[in-house]
Design a protein around this motif. Structure first.
Motif, short mmCIF file in Angstrom:
data_model
loop_
_atom_site.label_atom_id
_atom_site.label_comp_id
_atom_site.label_asym_id
_atom_site.label_seq_id
_atom_site.Cartn_x
_atom_site.Cartn_y
_atom_site.Cartn_z
N LEU A 53 22.97 39.26 23.82
CA LEU A 53 23.68 38.25 24.61
C LEU A 53 23.26 36.84 24.19
CD1 LEU A 53 23.79 39.76 28.20
CD2 LEU A 53 25.63 39.52 26.53
N ALA A 73 27.51 42.23 23.20
CA ALA A 73 27.26 43.51 23.87
C ALA A 73 27.81 44.70 23.07
CB ALA A 73 27.88 43.48 25.26
N ARG A 74 29.01 44.53 22.52
CA ARG A 74 29.65 45.65 21.83
C ARG A 74 28.89 45.99 20.54
NH1 ARG A 74 35.88 46.16 22.70
NH2 ARG A 74 35.07 47.18 24.53
N HIS A 85 21.56 47.35 33.45
CA HIS A 85 21.27 46.13 34.18
C HIS A 85 20.79 46.44 35.58
CE1 HIS A 85 23.15 43.38 31.23
NE2 HIS A 85 23.85 44.46 30.93
N PHE A 88 24.22 46.75 38.77
CA PHE A 88 25.02 47.67 37.98
C PHE A 88 26.30 47.03 37.47
CE2 PHE A 88 23.12 51.09 40.88
CZ PHE A 88 21.94 51.03 40.17
N LYS A 89 26.65 47.39 36.24
CA LYS A 89 27.89 46.90 35.65
C LYS A 89 28.91 48.02 35.71
CE LYS A 89 26.03 42.96 34.39
NZ LYS A 89 26.43 41.69 35.02
N LEU A 90 29.30 48.38 36.92
CA LEU A 90 30.26 49.46 37.10
C LEU A 90 31.48 48.93 37.85
CD1 LEU A 90 27.77 52.21 38.30
CD2 LEU A 90 28.87 52.07 36.07
N VAL A 91 32.62 49.59 37.64
CA VAL A 91 33.82 49.22 38.37
C VAL A 91 33.98 50.22 39.52
CG1 VAL A 91 36.29 48.81 38.21
CG2 VAL A 91 34.83 48.40 36.23
N PRO A 92 33.74 49.77 40.77
CA PRO A 92 33.73 50.72 41.89
C PRO A 92 35.06 51.44 42.08
CG PRO A 92 32.87 48.58 42.55
CD PRO A 92 33.43 48.41 41.19
N ALA A 93 36.17 50.76 41.74
CA ALA A 93 37.48 51.37 41.99
C ALA A 93 37.82 52.45 40.94
CB ALA A 93 38.56 50.29 42.00
N PHE A 94 37.04 52.50 39.87
CA PHE A 94 37.32 53.46 38.80
C PHE A 94 36.58 54.77 39.05
CE2 PHE A 94 38.48 50.65 34.89
CZ PHE A 94 39.48 50.07 35.63
N GLU A 98 36.33 57.03 33.93
CA GLU A 98 36.93 55.76 33.50
C GLU A 98 35.85 54.73 33.17
OE1 GLU A 98 41.32 55.22 35.44
OE2 GLU A 98 39.65 55.16 36.83
N LEU A 101 34.51 55.61 29.82
CA LEU A 101 35.51 55.27 28.80
C LEU A 101 35.50 53.78 28.49
CD1 LEU A 101 38.72 57.22 29.88
CD2 LEU A 101 37.40 57.52 27.79
N LEU A 102 35.40 52.99 29.56
CA LEU A 102 35.44 51.54 29.41
C LEU A 102 34.33 51.07 28.48
CD1 LEU A 102 36.86 49.04 30.61
CD2 LEU A 102 35.07 48.96 32.31
N PHE A 103 33.20 51.75 28.57
CA PHE A 103 32.04 51.35 27.78
C PHE A 103 32.07 51.98 26.39
CE2 PHE A 103 27.46 50.97 26.91
CZ PHE A 103 27.29 49.65 27.26
#
Lengths: 496, 296
Positions: A53, A73-74, A85, A88-94, A98, A101-103
């Protein structure tokens, strides 16, 4: 053996501030390397360089002995570096899948699902790939974070204060998981505040202070006292101090109930009393009614049954927050930036808000700014709030420890008879935590009744004169200090 | 009476299609976390471009292509403001609406396009034109794009938790930029359809608040494309009814009918709120900017 990752003499400055000063750090495959230091010691900056970063101003990064540049990051993920982290770097709605996959772009979902299940199995936990992440518990979300970087092929795994959000049992389970990762050949960096994690769960310890590496040592050569001295640069050891004088009952909860809804547990017939000059600790695993109890005590949530009495004020069950404050209650809320302070307004205004509401600085038509500022300046001095460049400086710019000191300075104005402190040292370093503890003891010693809600059992044992244990929204046990740690631990996991 | 009914039914798709297409554009933009209040402005740009090209002799479908480009041009301004410069979405959106109102009126009067009848898009089957038939296809494509493609996954991630998307190596600004432009293309098309196929004439403010109804429709549909299509048909039924009721001599105040879309939206919002927060499927980061935490 070649190190998996080496940071060689890296320096990094922000503006004129030298966050890192020629720091060396390395981690080998199969090793857990603990990184300790106070807030602002440079741990996060160092790890942000490791995961791409930030670029270092000086020095370089080596992977398996070869110098590399990590561009974002990629790129870090592609080079086998995985960061878990603290937030958390998560998408709660997913769904779980998913999020993975995003990662892990560019791979077939079916293949990823297969690999995720196989990895979870190997690490010894189960995971439902179709579950919505928002419905998962904290420790499951953390496992998902680890799984996410493993699926991405991480061989170097950085865990940033991974147990800060976990209870005792989940924390132990996570440490076992971390050992498992190292045994399977990963290089693990464990950034932590907790001494026992470094002492009992790592192979090597690096201590940082003020942007420099102070020591690199082995756990066998350390004990908690020496480690603390290295971290803060001076000798801080906190010892329990019994209350000098316990008076009559000050606040009494009688069969207090709060209806639960959905994910909330509610409270079931909670009864306890706290006396003048006493610290009453509420222990429990996170999510067992602590937030609900705090809300009921603050007057933010009205109980659905039972009563609350404050000596000298009678029944206050139906009183809202303003009324409770008039009855001598002060609150140190759990999230100082969200509920304790208004980040975008000034330090002095944050300090003055309680006094202003109580009519201390004039009437509703007129605000005695000069008096408020003078008192704010005095309180900042008394409570040792550092990093205040001006009284108009935004409160959000204060570090965690100083923000908490400001909250305490405000709440302790007017010598409250009842103090509610909810996880008052969460996220603070040893020194700032000790300062907060000192303030709570001082309040107790002048005769206030202090209620300490904390998920940190060490903190509870250190401060409390009596201890109540919350499990499933019930007060399942009560102990007198000095209490037996394992008995409390057992009560915390009581199931009805 | 049956004449009236048939006449009403035939007119519904023409009213429903622009609502649906604009709502799809808004859904794509807002699922990426960008609150778009500029739809009325994008539609005006599309509507004027369509009329202008028709007057200059372009075939209707080419004129609609111009509407798409005009919508995207407005979208580009919005994207630079909202995604690149991270200006407050509400302020940027509202400013663009008033800008577009004035700009389209100015161009129309300068070019003398106002009140000039144009030929328009002709029906191809059952009294309906090609855009009407394309609408459900666009809806299906949007659903597929959002739920089945990696691009859709990144759009939704950016709209739900830009911090997580950033940590996964996704360029949040670029994704939002793209979502705004794709959305603006659809909204521009919806605006063009209003003049090229429905009114076949330009008057100032010809869009007449349909952009706002589309925004309400997105909330009504709770950011779901198929529900938006259903809602668009419902709102289309109401809009198609207004002139016919007056023509048939019924004494219902047209203002009452005009407020029904908004009443329906309010009802859905109250219903969703009463059912609890987790049922309320608004993108979690809608209207929020993402700034990576940096020190110093």
């Amino acid at each position: 053996m070649t190190n998996a990752l080496s940071l060689c003499s890296v320096s990094k400055s922000f503006g004129g501030f030298k966050a890192l000063d020629s720091v060396d750090f390395s981690v080998a495959p199969g090793e857990v390397h603990a990184l300790l230091g106070e807030n602002g010691a440079g741990k996060s900056t160092l790890m942000n360089i490791a995961c791409g970063l930030y670029a270092p101003d000086e020095g370089h990064v080596e992977l398996e002995g070869r110098a590399v540049t990590i561009a974002g990051a990629r790129d870090a993920a592609a080079k086998g570096i995985g960061m878990v982290h603290q937030h958390f770097k998560l998408v709660p709605a997913f769904t779980v899948l998913e999020n993975i996959l995003l990662f892990n772009p560019g791979r077939a979902p079916a293949e990823i699902a297969r690999e995720a299940l196989a990895l979870a199995d190997r690490m010894g936990f189960e995971i439902d790939l179709d579950a919505r992440v928002g419905t998962l518990g904290v420790s499951e979300q953390q496992r998902l974070e680890i799984l996410k970087v493993l699926v991405a092929g991480a061989r170097i795994i950085i865990l940033d204060e991974p147990t800060a959000v976990l209870g005792e049992d989940d924390g132990r389970a996570l440490m076992a998981l971390v050992r498992g990762l190292a045994d399977s050949g990963s290089a693990v960096i464990l950034v932590t505040h907790k001494l026992h994690e470094a002492l009992y769960h790592s192979d090597r310890i690096t201590v940082m202070r003020q942007g420099r590496r102070i020591a690199e040592t082995l756990p066998a050569e350390m004990d908690p006292g020496r480690l603390t001295t290295l971290i803060v640069g001076e000798h801080i050891v906190e010892e329990p101090e019994p209350s000098p004088h316990v008076g009559g009952a000050r606040i009494r909860l009688n069969q207090v109930r709060l209806a639960g809804d959905g994910g909330r547990k509610g409270l079931v017939d909670v009864s306890f009393e706290v006396k003048d000059g006493e610290i009453y600790g509420i222990a429990g695993v996170s999510g067992n009614g602590q937030n609900e109890l705090a809300e009921v005590l603050m007057g933010l949530g009205l109980p659905t049954g039972g009563s609350i009495e404050i000596a000298g004020h009678g029944d206050v069950t139906g009183a809202g927050p303003a009324h409770r404050r008039q009855n001598g209650l002060a609150c140190i809320p759990v999230d100082r930036y969200r509920h304790g302070l208004a980040g975008s307004i000034g330090v002095a205004d944050n300090f003055a808000v309680n006094g202003a509401l109580a009519g201390r600085y004039g009437s509703w038509l007129w605000f005695n700014r000069r008096k408020a500022r003078a008192e704010a300046r005095a309180a900042i001095e008394t409570f040792d709030v550092q990093g205040v460049r001006s009284l108009g400086q935004k409160a959000a710019l204060l570090s965690g420890g100083n923000a908490q000191k400001l909250v305490i300075a405000r709440e302790f104005q007017g010598a409250p008879q009842v103090v509610l402190a909810h996880s008052p040292s969460r996220g603070l370093d040893v020194r700032a935590g000790a300062a907060v503890h000192e303030r709570l003891r001082a309040a107790r010693d002048r005769g206030a009744a202090v209620i300490l809600i904390s998920e940190d059992l060490d903190e509870i044992l250190l401060l409390s004169d009596r201890i109540g244990v919350l499990a499933g929204g019930r007060l399942v046990a009560e102990f007198k200090a000095p209490a037996n740690r394992s008995e409390i631990g057992a009560a915390m996991v009581t199931h009805d | 009476m049956s004449d009236l009914l048939l006449n009403w039914l035939i007119n519904i798709p023409g009213f429903a299609a622009p609502f649906a297409i604009a709502a799809l554009g808004l859904i794509i933009t807002e699922r990426a976390g960008v609150l778009n209040l500029a739809a009325e402005g994008f539609m005006l740009a599309g509507a004027l471009a369509g009329v202008g090209l028709m007057i200059h002799g372009a075939p209707p479908l080419v004129a609609l292509g111009g509407s798409v480009l005009a919508g995207m041009a407005m979208g580009l301004i919005f994207a630079i403001m909202a995604a690149s410069f991270r200006i407050n979405h509400v302020i940027a959106g509202l400013a663009l609406v008033f800008f577009a109102e004035a700009l389209t009126s100015y161009i129309a009067s300068a070019e003398r396009w106002t009140n000039k009848a144009i030929s328009g898009l002709e029906p191809v089957f059952l009294g309906q034109d090609v855009i009407v038939y394309a609408t459900p296809v666009l809806c299906a494509l949007t659903v597929w794009m959002l739920n089945r493609t990696r691009f859709g996954l990144t759009i939704r991630a950016v709209g739900e938790n830009p911090g997580a998307a950033d940590a996964a190596g996704i360029d949040v600004t670029a994704i939002r930029f793209a979502a705004i432009l794709i959305g603006a293309a659809l909204i521009g098309l919806a605006g063009g359809y209003l003049t090229v196929a429905v009114s076949r004439i330009w008057v100032d403010s010809v869009v007449g608040g349909r952009g706002w109804i589309a925004i309400a429709l997105v909330i009504f549909a709770r950011w779901h494309p198929w529900r938006a299509l259903l809602g668009a048909i419902l709102f289309g039924c109401i809009e198609a009814l207004i002139p016919r009721i007056a023509a048939a001599g019924f004494d219902v105040p047209r203002y009452f009918l005009q407020m029904t879309p908004y009443l329906a939206t309010l009802a859905v919002m109250i219903w969703a709120a009463a059912r609890g927060r987790d049922r309320w499927s608004q993108p979690a980061a809608l209207g929020q900017h993402h700034i990576r935490e940096e020190r110093g």
